[in-house]
Motif scaffolding. Structure first.
Motif, PDB file in Angstrom:
ATOM      1  N   SER A 223      11.323   0.445 -12.252  1.00 18.77           N
ATOM      2  CA  SER A 223      10.757  -0.400 -10.864  1.00 18.77           C
ATOM      3  C   SER A 223       9.533  -1.089 -11.371  1.00 18.77           C
ATOM      4  O   SER A 223       8.557  -0.504 -11.843  1.00 18.77           O
ATOM      5  CB  SER A 223      10.745   0.313  -9.877  1.00 18.77           C
ATOM      6  OG  SER A 223      10.222  -0.360  -8.724  1.00 18.77           O
ATOM      7  N   PRO A 224       9.148  -2.268 -10.897  1.00 18.48           N
ATOM      8  CA  PRO A 224       7.950  -2.832 -11.249  1.00 18.48           C
ATOM      9  C   PRO A 224       6.796  -2.301 -10.455  1.00 18.48           C
ATOM     10  O   PRO A 224       5.965  -2.361 -10.533  1.00 18.48           O
ATOM     11  CB  PRO A 224       8.347  -4.190 -10.690  1.00 18.48           C
ATOM     12  CG  PRO A 224       9.715  -4.582 -10.520  1.00 18.48           C
ATOM     13  CD  PRO A 224      10.314  -3.158 -10.455  1.00 18.48           C
ATOM     14  N   GLY A 225       7.412  -1.557  -9.047  1.00 16.42           N
ATOM     15  CA  GLY A 225       6.455  -0.744  -8.283  1.00 16.42           C
ATOM     16  C   GLY A 225       5.877   0.407  -8.800  1.00 16.42           C
ATOM     17  O   GLY A 225       4.955   1.085  -8.082  1.00 16.42           O
ATOM     18  N   GLY A 226       6.336   0.933  -9.837  1.00 16.46           N
ATOM     19  CA  GLY A 226       5.907   2.487 -10.137  1.00 16.46           C
ATOM     20  C   GLY A 226       7.206   3.271 -10.452  1.00 16.46           C
ATOM     21  O   GLY A 226       8.453   2.772 -10.452  1.00 16.46           O
TER      22      GLY A 226
END
Lengths: 261, 539
Positions: A223-226
């Motif tokens: 995920s790009p968010g972590g």
């Protein structure tokens, strides 16, 4: 010493050795590598025969020696096609480990050759969907955006927004799709195993199926968010907010309070 | 001690500035008053601060986000960098959310800080509220401040939900669809409210701009105003304190605001900010890019509200579907109205009115500035635990699909279990908690009367063996005996001496019943006479 060595080996010996080694590796690789999926379309009579033996030994206790199934135990396999066998046996769901709400995936019990033979036998019982070709399931040829739109409308209600899986009734569930091979994803759509509906070629075209595979493969990079927290939505986020957030903050509060008193 | 010339220069500059400000505002008196204000010290008094600081973080990160968010549902085709969305038609709201996530430097981090801070904000409010409840900090004169805090809690839910709904992704749209259904279940006025709210048929084009106004202006302004009132009342009432030697309802024992608490609170802000920033940089929250632009048809598995609304989702899930009636062509959806409107209304109403309910039971109208130890009010503590158990069960029901897949259970079985558990378990929890509290009180009595066990066995000349008990210090005794020993109210006879029925007799009877429920079972604190008797009888 040097003169001796020159006499013993020809100048081109290293080159020949390398070439020979390369030839050996490619040769072995050709033997080890699975035959392309297209090879399955033409199953030999020997395969069918071997498959029938395997079937009688491993599957017939539930599906019956004639593969017509038993009411309330196992379905008939006439007309389910090679794709169904490749999915069910290839993901380890069949032979079933234990009866339960649904057959669980496990390490496959048979090698590729045996699965192909079983598939050939079942396919010989009646016309059904065949195993997709490597090109049909190649996500890199698909359009992930169209796959997203198709996935959202057809798959997300059970498998979750990005394939994290989800619950169905009475203990059944839609599994997560991140570990599933493209061929098995395609076959599942084609044959509708267990609770899953069949998405035939008219419902979702072969290109559409490939687009869905492309979309699912695009989810595997993280995920790009972590950390993705299982990608199962706000429940896991809330749990982490309490466990990590409130847990850490209250822990620090107690620590600060203890220091002052 | 010598002062370096530069330090004295700084001091002079600071003094001159302070003087300048004071001569024009006369603020020195206020500063002196506030900096000498005393506050008692305890870790649990910092829980409300967590809510305050996460709100400040919400304001700061929110200002950043408003710079990039476009609150409009005008359709556009996505042209950003996120591959699986290339060319997809979506609302401007959703497109701008993707833009701020993937193209604005630091945008995704800010979004994640904002969302994690929102979850921490609501959670810390509830933790703080639980602290106030269990220690009885809501008693006179703080009932109004309890109501202010309660309203802040409701507003935090409103702030959270309006924010959750803004990005116009599938998840938030589904949440709004459920809200629409709940609003419509209200008899007679429901459809009109829904049409008014959404500006026509769902989803319409009016809602996102309206939610935006509510989310960035209306709700935060109300929260800010009420926080000011909340803190003003804390100053006005002075802070409560835990029982201890020398602490009474008429004094405050603690440390001055300056420098102790200003330093501590300032540092604590960065602790809260640090934890939220850590979570935001490591853990994904609300990945709107996964859900896709809103479209009323798809609903994905794992569609749930944020955790603070989850219990209402749980109520909707646990409710059987049958009570839906058509009366004269109008549908009465009790299967939605009861779980989503009536039960939350009763739950929140009970919470809001709790200080008065307890006042009926005690009949005590004096000011309380010393907190209760939860064990000394067994029924209140039991009620609190029962409410938490009720809430948590419904949160579990709200996540029943996740629980089912995680533990390989049947979702139907979970729902059936919870249909009973939601009634039974809170009662069981109440009873167990009350018994534990009474037990702890008995243990306190025992300790006060007989002292600590030392493990030292002594043999008397007569041959008797006894264990030596060490008497408690005065401080230890104070904590264990100085609590309000409320008894059930005594009901006056129905008629007075002239045989005339008393006014408000039924109301008194109700209050007496509440009082009996609260104080029938109790453990009396040790009296000085008992303590004296116990000490003199000791060997």
């Amino acid at each position: 010493m040097q003169t001796l060595a020159r006499q013993r080996y020809h100048r081109l010996t290293p080159l020949l050795l390398v070439l020979g080694l390369l030839a050996l590796i490619t040769g072995v690789a050709t033997i080890i590598a699975p035959p392309p999926a297209t090879a399955n379309t033409e199953a030999s009579a020997q395969d069918v025969e071997a498959g029938q033996k395997l079937f009688a030994a491993n599957c017939a206790s539930c599906h019956g020696l004639d593969a017509r199934g038993q009411a309330g135990v196992a379905p008939s396999l006439h007309g389910v096609g090679a794709a169904s066998v490749d999915f069910q046996v290839g993901t380890g769901r069949m032979p079933m480990q234990a009866s339960g709400p649904q057959a669980m995936a496990k390490a496959p019990q048979f090698g590729e050759k045996e699965i192909a033979q079983l598939a050939a036998y079942v396919a010989s019982l009646g016309a059904g969907p065949s195993i997709p070709t490597a090109e049909q399931v190649d996500g890199s040829l698909g359009d992930a955006t169209n796959g997203m739109l198709l996935y959202r409308n057809n798959c997300a209600m059970c498998h979750g927004s990005v394939g994290g899986g989800g619950a169905l009734t009475e203990g059944k569930f839609a599994p997560g799709l991140w570990e599933t091979t493209p061929t098995h994803i395609y076959e599942a759509m084609l044959t509708g195993p267990q609770s899953m509906p069949v998405f035939n070629e008219a419902n979702i075209t072969p290109e559409g199926k490939r687009d869905i595979i492309a979309y699912l493969e695009a989810q595997r990079g993280g995920s790009p968010g972590g950390l993705g927290l299982g990608a199962i939505g706000p429940v896991s986020e809330g749990l982490w907010a309490w466990l990590i957030g409130i847990g850490l903050i209250v822990g620090i509060t107690v620590w600060v309070g203890a220091r002052s008193s | 001690m010598t002062t370096s010339p530069s330090a004295s220069k700084v001091n002079r500059a600071a003094g001159a500035t302070a003087n300048f400000v004071d001569e024009r505002t006369s603020i020195a008196g206020f500063v002196k008053y506030f900096s000498r204000k005393l506050f008692p010290d305890h870790w649990s008094f910092m829980l409300g601060e967590v809510a305050l600081y996460s709100f400040i973080i919400l304001l700061i990160s929110g200002v950043f986000l408003t710079a990039f968010f476009i609150p409009a549902v005008t359709p556009v085709h996505y042209e950003g960098t996120f591959e699986t969305m290339a060319g997809v038609e979506m609302s401007e709201a959703y497109a701008s959310t993707l833009h701020m996530s993937f193209e604005v430097p630091g945008g995704l981090l800010m979004r994640q800080i904002h969302h994690w801070a929102a979850l921490i904000f609501t959670a810390s409010i509830m933790v703080h509220m639980a602290r106030v409840f269990f220690t009885g900090a809501f008693r006179k004169p703080r009932e109004i401040n309890w109501l202010v805090g309660f309203t802040l809690m409701i507003l935090s839910l409103a702030a959270g939900f309006t924010g959750y709904s803004l990005p116009d992704d599938v998840l938030s749209g589904n949440g709004l669809r459920i809200i629409e259904g709940i609003v419509r279940s209200i008899p007679i006025v429901g459809s009109y409210i829904s049409y008014g709210l959404f500006g026509g048929e769902f989803p319409g084009e009016a809602l996102i701009p309206r939610l935006f106004t509510a989310h960035i202006l209306l709700v935060p302004a109300l929260i800010l105003g009420l926080i000011a009132l909340h803190l003003f009342l804390v100053f006005l009432h002075k802070h409560t304190q835990y029982p201890g030697g020398g602490r009474t309802h008429k004094n405050v024992v603690g440390l001055p605001l300056f420098p102790v608490y200003t330093a501590k609170a300032g540092g604590f802000f960065f602790v809260v900010f640090g934890v939220i920033a850590l979570m935001a940089s490591v853990l994904t929250i609300n990945p709107v890019w996964n859900y896709g632009p809103y479209d009323p048809s798809p609903v994905s598995a794992g569609t749930q509200p944020d955790w603070y609304i989850l219990w209402i989702d749980g109520l909707l899930r646990v409710m059987p579907g049958f009570p839906e009636y058509v009366i004269g062509g109008y549908t009465l959806s009790l299967n939605v109205l009861i779980p989503a409107v009536v039960v939350p209304g009763l739950f929140f109403g009970f919470l809001a009115l709790y200080p008065w309910i307890e006042q009926w039971a005690t009949g005590d109208r004096t000011e309380k500035h010393v907190l209760d130890r939860p064990r000394n009010v067994p029924v209140r503590t039991g009620i609190g635990v029962a409410l938490i158990v009720f809430y948590v069960i419904l949160v579990i029901e709200g996540s029943n699909d996740i629980v089912a897949t995680l533990f390989h259970l049947s979702i139907n079985d979970i729902t059936w279990f919870i249909r009973f558990a939601v009634f039974i378990l809170p009662v069981v929890a109440f009873w167990i908690t009350k018994r534990i509290c009474l037990g702890l009180q008995r243990k306190d009595r025992e300790l006060v009367l007989h002292g600590h066990e030392t493990g030292r066995i002594v043999r008397h000349e007569s041959g008797e063996y006894v264990e030596v008990h060490e008497p408690l210090t005065d401080q230890e005794i104070w904590i264990r005996v100085s609590y309000d020993n409320h008894k059930p109210l005594v009901l006056e006879p129905e008629t007075n001496e002239f045989g005339v029925r008393r006014r408000w007799y039924r109301w008194s009877r109700f209050k007496q019943a509440v009082s009996r429920f609260y104080y029938e079972d109790r453990v009396e604190p040790v009296t000085p006479a008992e303590l004296e008797a116990a000490r003199s009888s000791h060997h």
